[in-house]
Write a protein that holds these residues in place. Sequence first.
Motif, mmCIF file in Angstrom:
data_model
loop_
_atom_site.group_PDB
_atom_site.id
_atom_site.type_symbol
_atom_site.label_atom_id
_atom_site.label_comp_id
_atom_site.label_asym_id
_atom_site.label_seq_id
_atom_site.Cartn_x
_atom_site.Cartn_y
_atom_site.Cartn_z
ATOM 1 N N LYS A 150 0.819 -1.223 0.000
ATOM 2 C CA LYS A 150 0.000 0.000 0.000
ATOM 3 C C LYS A 150 0.848 1.266 0.000
ATOM 4 O O LYS A 150 0.342 2.369 -0.252
ATOM 5 C CB LYS A 150 -0.932 0.011 1.209
ATOM 6 N N ASP A 151 2.157 1.138 0.278
ATOM 7 C CA ASP A 151 3.053 2.298 0.250
ATOM 8 C C ASP A 151 3.673 2.526 -1.118
ATOM 9 O O ASP A 151 4.554 3.379 -1.264
ATOM 10 C CB ASP A 151 4.154 2.130 1.312
ATOM 11 N N GLY A 152 3.232 1.769 -2.111
ATOM 12 C CA GLY A 152 3.683 2.019 -3.474
ATOM 13 C C GLY A 152 4.972 1.306 -3.825
ATOM 14 O O GLY A 152 5.150 0.123 -3.527
ATOM 15 N N CYS A 153 5.894 2.017 -4.438
ATOM 16 C CA CYS A 153 7.155 1.404 -4.854
ATOM 17 C C CYS A 153 8.238 2.471 -4.972
ATOM 18 O O CYS A 153 7.959 3.680 -5.014
ATOM 19 C CB CYS A 153 6.994 0.683 -6.192
ATOM 20 N N ILE A 154 9.474 2.003 -5.012
ATOM 21 C CA ILE A 154 10.634 2.853 -5.263
ATOM 22 C C ILE A 154 11.392 2.242 -6.431
ATOM 23 O O ILE A 154 11.562 1.017 -6.492
ATOM 24 C CB ILE A 154 11.563 2.935 -4.033
ATOM 25 N N MET A 155 11.840 3.058 -7.355
ATOM 26 C CA MET A 155 12.625 2.565 -8.484
ATOM 27 C C MET A 155 13.908 3.372 -8.620
ATOM 28 O O MET A 155 13.895 4.603 -8.490
ATOM 29 C CB MET A 155 11.835 2.658 -9.793
ATOM 30 N N LEU A 156 15.002 2.689 -8.870
ATOM 31 C CA LEU A 156 16.264 3.331 -9.200
ATOM 32 C C LEU A 156 16.647 2.902 -10.610
ATOM 33 O O LEU A 156 16.784 1.706 -10.889
ATOM 34 C CB LEU A 156 17.364 2.943 -8.206
ATOM 35 N N GLU A 157 16.785 3.877 -11.501
ATOM 36 C CA GLU A 157 17.132 3.614 -12.892
ATOM 37 C C GLU A 157 18.550 4.090 -13.164
ATOM 38 O O GLU A 157 18.916 5.217 -12.817
ATOM 39 C CB GLU A 157 16.160 4.339 -13.821
ATOM 40 N N ARG A 158 19.342 3.236 -13.775
ATOM 41 C CA ARG A 158 20.706 3.604 -14.127
ATOM 42 C C ARG A 158 20.706 4.615 -15.268
ATOM 43 O O ARG A 158 19.878 4.521 -16.179
ATOM 44 C CB ARG A 158 21.488 2.350 -14.546
ATOM 45 N N SER A 159 21.613 5.571 -15.217
ATOM 46 C CA SER A 159 21.738 6.572 -16.269
ATOM 47 C C SER A 159 23.188 6.699 -16.693
ATOM 48 O O SER A 159 24.113 6.322 -15.955
ATOM 49 C CB SER A 159 21.235 7.939 -15.789
ATOM 50 N N ALA A 160 23.386 7.244 -17.878
ATOM 51 C CA ALA A 160 24.743 7.509 -18.350
ATOM 52 C C ALA A 160 25.315 8.708 -17.611
ATOM 53 O O ALA A 160 24.583 9.570 -17.119
ATOM 54 C CB ALA A 160 24.729 7.768 -19.851
ATOM 55 N N ASN A 161 26.635 8.783 -17.524
ATOM 56 C CA ASN A 161 27.292 9.867 -16.793
ATOM 57 C C ASN A 161 27.358 11.171 -17.574
ATOM 58 O O ASN A 161 27.597 12.223 -17.004
ATOM 59 C CB ASN A 161 28.730 9.451 -16.426
ATOM 60 N N GLU A 162 27.155 11.095 -18.901
ATOM 61 C CA GLU A 162 27.365 12.279 -19.736
ATOM 62 C C GLU A 162 26.452 13.435 -19.313
ATOM 63 O O GLU A 162 25.243 13.273 -19.148
ATOM 64 C CB GLU A 162 27.094 11.947 -21.204
ATOM 65 N N GLY A 163 27.041 14.601 -19.134
ATOM 66 C CA GLY A 163 26.281 15.809 -18.845
ATOM 67 C C GLY A 163 25.728 15.904 -17.438
ATOM 68 O O GLY A 163 24.937 16.795 -17.136
#
Length: 367
Positions: free
Chosen positions: A227-240
């Motif tokens: 009921k508290d939903g979710c957490i997501m961590l998405e990997r990203s590129a380092n550029e910029g």
Amino acid sequence: MSRDCENTVIVGCGAVSVDFLATVAAFPNPDDKIRSTSFKVQGGGNAGNALTCASRLGLKPRLISKVADDTQGRDILHELQVDGVDTSFMAVSQDGTSPFTYIIVDSQTKSRTCIHTPGFPPMKPDDLPESSLLTALNGSRLVYFDGRLHETALVVAQEAVKKNIPILMDAERLREGLDDLVKLADYVVCASRFPQAWTGASTVPKALVCMLLRLPNIKFVIVTLGKDGCIMLERSANEGVSTEEMDVDKLLESLEMRKNRSIHIPTCISSSVTKLHAEGIGTVCGRLYIGTAENIPPSELIDTTGAGDAFIGAILYAICANFAREKMLCFAATVAASKCRALGARSGLPYSTDPCLASFMHSLPLN
């Protein structure tokens, strides 16, 4: 349904079962004798449920699993086939028993207690001929594992990697063989306790950073929180990206403060791409998301059995439909909430034409 998903094939490997669902007024104490207030027999198992959900949404799932040639096994196959799941790659043992689960649903707390009896004999890689494996994977957009049948699952996963087919892993709990599977995954969806149990980190955000550092192939990891939903961590590129680092726990706190608790439909809040630091663990470049769950009125909340499987089925669809991440999390929460309005893991699973999904299905996918 999104046109991007018409006739899209996915493959799943994992558990199927028959669920015996008894609803009770309150969970019994030891030595109690009580009566059920309702009873239902229905197909279950993580993989069976998730692929049924994906099929109702419009995908074309193929399932790799095993049942016995008994009444329960035949019922399992029939129910999946009726829901559009391809069972032609499943092993059927002439002897033994099919898996089944007793589920007690507490009307007061809306919680469920499961007692599972595995099928016998268990599935082994020899139960899946190489020709069947290659045929199953042919044309597949995505492969999904629930962490069960780990020896067979690893063979399937290794072949999927050879064919450059992305893998989504359901990490419900620590299981034998799970480490070998999760190393090959592109996406991971975890139950609430898994990230800290697997990493030993002191908080969930730190654990998610740790998982991305340990698993360099992972594009995103989601932890579901009921009921508290979710957490997501998405990997990203380092550029910029700015060289400044942000403490991941503090970032989560700041996102939590932005929640609008008066909105009852699922919403999503995200950070910008940044360098996320977990003290004592390391730093990863990524983006943090908080997805809220639908606030289901108590009178409509019937049973949470299979809510996580419904969420994963929706994530499978959203990946195939190229949904934006925010849209994906709101969509999955909506599908899971629909499931919770009926008894059992499958009765409440929505179809692509369900009015509750209209805003997702009738809009163009976002990239």
